[in-house]
Design a protein around this motif. Structure first.
Motif, PDB file in Angstrom:
ATOM      1  N   LYS A  58       0.881  -1.463  -0.398  1.00  0.00           N
ATOM      2  CA  LYS A  58       0.119   0.373   0.338  1.00  0.00           C
ATOM      3  C   LYS A  58       0.691   1.377  -0.336  1.00  0.00           C
ATOM      4  CE  LYS A  58      -3.500   1.998   3.236  1.00  0.00           C
ATOM      5  NZ  LYS A  58      -4.382   2.170   4.297  1.00  0.00           N
ATOM      6  N   PRO A  59       0.264   2.429  -0.661  1.00  0.00           N
ATOM      7  CA  PRO A  59       1.208   3.632  -0.851  1.00  0.00           C
ATOM      8  C   PRO A  59       1.642   4.093   0.247  1.00  0.00           C
ATOM      9  CG  PRO A  59      -0.291   3.475  -2.546  1.00  0.00           C
ATOM     10  CD  PRO A  59      -0.462   2.571  -1.545  1.00  0.00           C
ATOM     11  N   ILE A  60       2.572   4.352   0.480  1.00  0.00           N
ATOM     12  CA  ILE A  60       2.500   5.016   2.160  1.00  0.00           C
ATOM     13  C   ILE A  60       2.208   6.877   2.143  1.00  0.00           C
ATOM     14  CG2 ILE A  60       4.687   5.953   3.656  1.00  0.00           C
ATOM     15  CD1 ILE A  60       6.089   3.486   3.066  1.00  0.00           C
ATOM     16  N   ILE A  61       1.371   7.133   3.019  1.00  0.00           N
ATOM     17  CA  ILE A  61       1.133   8.655   3.257  1.00  0.00           C
ATOM     18  C   ILE A  61       2.257   9.347   4.296  1.00  0.00           C
ATOM     19  CG2 ILE A  61      -1.382  10.365   3.680  1.00  0.00           C
ATOM     20  CD1 ILE A  61      -2.977   7.698   2.909  1.00  0.00           C
ATOM     21  N   VAL A  62       2.904  10.248   3.652  1.00  0.00           N
ATOM     22  CA  VAL A  62       3.773  10.325   4.857  1.00  0.00           C
ATOM     23  C   VAL A  62       3.558  11.437   5.550  1.00  0.00           C
ATOM     24  CG1 VAL A  62       6.065  12.177   4.134  1.00  0.00           C
ATOM     25  CG2 VAL A  62       5.334  10.095   2.363  1.00  0.00           C
ATOM     26  N   SER A  63       2.207  11.892   5.249  1.00  0.00           N
ATOM     27  CA  SER A  63       1.676  13.228   6.588  1.00  0.00           C
ATOM     28  C   SER A  63       1.238  12.086   7.771  1.00  0.00           C
ATOM     29  CB  SER A  63       0.633  14.409   5.549  1.00  0.00           C
ATOM     30  OG  SER A  63       0.029  13.660   5.462  1.00  0.00           O
ATOM     31  N   SER A  64       1.216  10.950   7.166  1.00  0.00           N
ATOM     32  CA  SER A  64       0.697  10.462   8.537  1.00  0.00           C
ATOM     33  C   SER A  64       1.455   9.372   9.391  1.00  0.00           C
ATOM     34  CB  SER A  64      -0.437   9.115   8.268  1.00  0.00           C
ATOM     35  OG  SER A  64       0.034   8.335   7.384  1.00  0.00           O
ATOM     36  N   LEU A  65       2.819   9.920   8.607  1.00  0.00           N
ATOM     37  CA  LEU A  65       3.884   8.858   9.259  1.00  0.00           C
ATOM     38  C   LEU A  65       4.330   9.827  10.806  1.00  0.00           C
ATOM     39  CD1 LEU A  65       5.867   7.567   6.532  1.00  0.00           C
ATOM     40  CD2 LEU A  65       4.270   6.270   7.839  1.00  0.00           C
ATOM     41  N   THR A  66       4.734   8.718  11.615  1.00  0.00           N
ATOM     42  CA  THR A  66       5.758   9.621  12.701  1.00  0.00           C
ATOM     43  C   THR A  66       7.045  10.106  12.804  1.00  0.00           C
ATOM     44  OG1 THR A  66       6.367   7.558  13.536  1.00  0.00           O
ATOM     45  CG2 THR A  66       4.438   8.034  14.765  1.00  0.00           C
ATOM     46  N   PRO A  67       7.430  10.403  13.070  1.00  0.00           N
ATOM     47  CA  PRO A  67       9.148  11.108  12.697  1.00  0.00           C
ATOM     48  C   PRO A  67      10.257   9.965  12.372  1.00  0.00           C
ATOM     49  CG  PRO A  67       8.481  12.995  13.914  1.00  0.00           C
ATOM     50  CD  PRO A  67       7.580  11.811  14.100  1.00  0.00           C
ATOM     51  N   GLU A  68      10.010   8.512  13.160  1.00  0.00           N
ATOM     52  CA  GLU A  68      10.956   8.032  13.407  1.00  0.00           C
ATOM     53  C   GLU A  68      10.551   7.057  12.035  1.00  0.00           C
ATOM     54  OE1 GLU A  68       8.685   8.706  15.785  1.00  0.00           O
ATOM     55  OE2 GLU A  68      10.678   9.491  17.502  1.00  0.00           O
ATOM     56  N   GLU A  69       9.025   6.815  11.651  1.00  0.00           N
ATOM     57  CA  GLU A  69       8.835   5.981  10.816  1.00  0.00           C
ATOM     58  C   GLU A  69       9.217   6.988   9.665  1.00  0.00           C
ATOM     59  OE1 GLU A  69       4.420   3.660  12.224  1.00  0.00           O
ATOM     60  OE2 GLU A  69       4.360   5.869  11.564  1.00  0.00           O
ATOM     61  N   LEU A  70       9.234   8.113   9.111  1.00  0.00           N
ATOM     62  CA  LEU A  70       9.455   8.797   8.031  1.00  0.00           C
ATOM     63  C   LEU A  70      10.889   8.731   7.995  1.00  0.00           C
ATOM     64  CD1 LEU A  70       9.335  10.365   5.911  1.00  0.00           C
ATOM     65  CD2 LEU A  70       9.629  12.539   7.016  1.00  0.00           C
ATOM     66  N   ASN A  71      11.803   8.365   9.564  1.00  0.00           N
ATOM     67  CA  ASN A  71      13.161   8.357   8.685  1.00  0.00           C
ATOM     68  C   ASN A  71      13.185   6.941   8.173  1.00  0.00           C
ATOM     69  OD1 ASN A  71      14.516  10.655   9.126  1.00  0.00           O
ATOM     70  ND2 ASN A  71      14.064  10.408  12.142  1.00  0.00           N
ATOM     71  N   THR A  72      12.698   5.999   8.598  1.00  0.00           N
ATOM     72  CA  THR A  72      12.921   4.805   8.475  1.00  0.00           C
ATOM     73  C   THR A  72      13.550   4.637   7.218  1.00  0.00           C
ATOM     74  OG1 THR A  72      11.917   4.086  10.592  1.00  0.00           O
ATOM     75  CG2 THR A  72      12.107   1.847   8.762  1.00  0.00           C
ATOM     76  N   GLU A  73      11.260   5.295   6.439  1.00  0.00           N
ATOM     77  CA  GLU A  73      11.240   4.613   4.963  1.00  0.00           C
ATOM     78  C   GLU A  73      12.686   5.661   4.870  1.00  0.00           C
ATOM     79  OE1 GLU A  73       8.958   2.856   3.760  1.00  0.00           O
ATOM     80  OE2 GLU A  73       8.606   2.706   5.567  1.00  0.00           O
ATOM     81  N   GLU A  79      19.085   2.820   0.947  1.00  0.00           N
ATOM     82  CA  GLU A  79      19.598   1.568   1.278  1.00  0.00           C
ATOM     83  C   GLU A  79      19.522   1.077  -0.190  1.00  0.00           C
ATOM     84  OE1 GLU A  79      18.662  -0.880   4.312  1.00  0.00           O
ATOM     85  OE2 GLU A  79      19.768   1.030   6.049  1.00  0.00           O
ATOM     86  N   ASP A  80      18.832   1.160  -0.779  1.00  0.00           N
ATOM     87  CA  ASP A  80      18.309   0.721  -2.762  1.00  0.00           C
ATOM     88  C   ASP A  80      19.158   1.141  -3.040  1.00  0.00           C
ATOM     89  OD1 ASP A  80      15.974  -1.029  -1.308  1.00  0.00           O
ATOM     90  OD2 ASP A  80      14.530   0.785  -1.570  1.00  0.00           O
ATOM     91  N   ILE A  81      19.410   3.037  -3.270  1.00  0.00           N
ATOM     92  CA  ILE A  81      20.018   3.740  -4.193  1.00  0.00           C
ATOM     93  C   ILE A  81      21.543   3.135  -3.650  1.00  0.00           C
ATOM     94  CG2 ILE A  81      21.355   5.654  -4.344  1.00  0.00           C
ATOM     95  CD1 ILE A  81      18.809   7.312  -2.818  1.00  0.00           C
ATOM     96  N   LEU A  82      21.976   2.767  -2.447  1.00  0.00           N
ATOM     97  CA  LEU A  82      23.211   2.634  -2.076  1.00  0.00           C
ATOM     98  C   LEU A  82      23.717   0.856  -2.945  1.00  0.00           C
ATOM     99  CD1 LEU A  82      24.745   3.774   1.602  1.00  0.00           C
ATOM    100  CD2 LEU A  82      25.142   4.587  -1.065  1.00  0.00           C
ATOM    101  N   ALA A  83      22.441   0.178  -3.129  1.00  0.00           N
ATOM    102  CA  ALA A  83      22.593  -1.353  -4.109  1.00  0.00           C
ATOM    103  C   ALA A  83      22.235  -1.296  -5.009  1.00  0.00           C
ATOM    104  CB  ALA A  83      22.000  -2.349  -2.980  1.00  0.00           C
ATOM    105  N   GLY A  84      21.770   0.576  -5.702  1.00  0.00           N
ATOM    106  CA  GLY A  84      21.505   0.068  -7.159  1.00  0.00           C
ATOM    107  C   GLY A  84      20.161  -0.293  -6.837  1.00  0.00           C
TER     108      GLY A  84
END
Length: 102
Positions: A58-73, A79-84
């Motif tokens: 399900k798409p993530i709704i950024v405005s509904s995330l806590t600061p911790e959840e946003l940092n995790t995302e 990590e995806d960028i670093l792994a190509g």
């Protein structure tokens, strides 16, 4: 083992049929054998032997995330960028359009 004597007719998208037959051929499995396996799995599971759903989260709704959840995302994306694990925007849009064509 019971003799196979029943048949059925199904209308299937020709492109999907060809893709499936190519995969089955590579596995050394005939279409009839694959259908028999599928039907046996339906009987064993008393329903479809897999979930029927879209293959993405399900798409993530950024405005509904806590600061911790946003940092995790954000960390996951980094990590995806670093792994190509990235795509050019045109390729991503094309892939999304394919996912919604029936």
């Amino acid at each position: 083992m019971a003799t196979k004597s029943s048949s059925f007719y199904a209308r299937i998208d020709p492109d999907i049929k060809l893709q499936a037959e190519n995969i089955l051929s590579g596995l050394g499995i005939s279409t009839s054998c694959a259908i028999d396996i599928f039907f046996r799995q339906i009987v064993l599971h008393k329903g479809l032997p897999f979930e029927v759903k879209f293959p993405y989260e399900k798409p993530i709704i950024v405005s509904s995330l806590t600061p911790e959840e946003l940092n995790t995302e954000i960390q996951k994306g980094y990590e995806d960028i670093l792994a190509g694990r990235t795509k050019m925007i045109d390729e991503a849009i094309t892939d999304m359009q394919k996912d919604f064509q029936l």
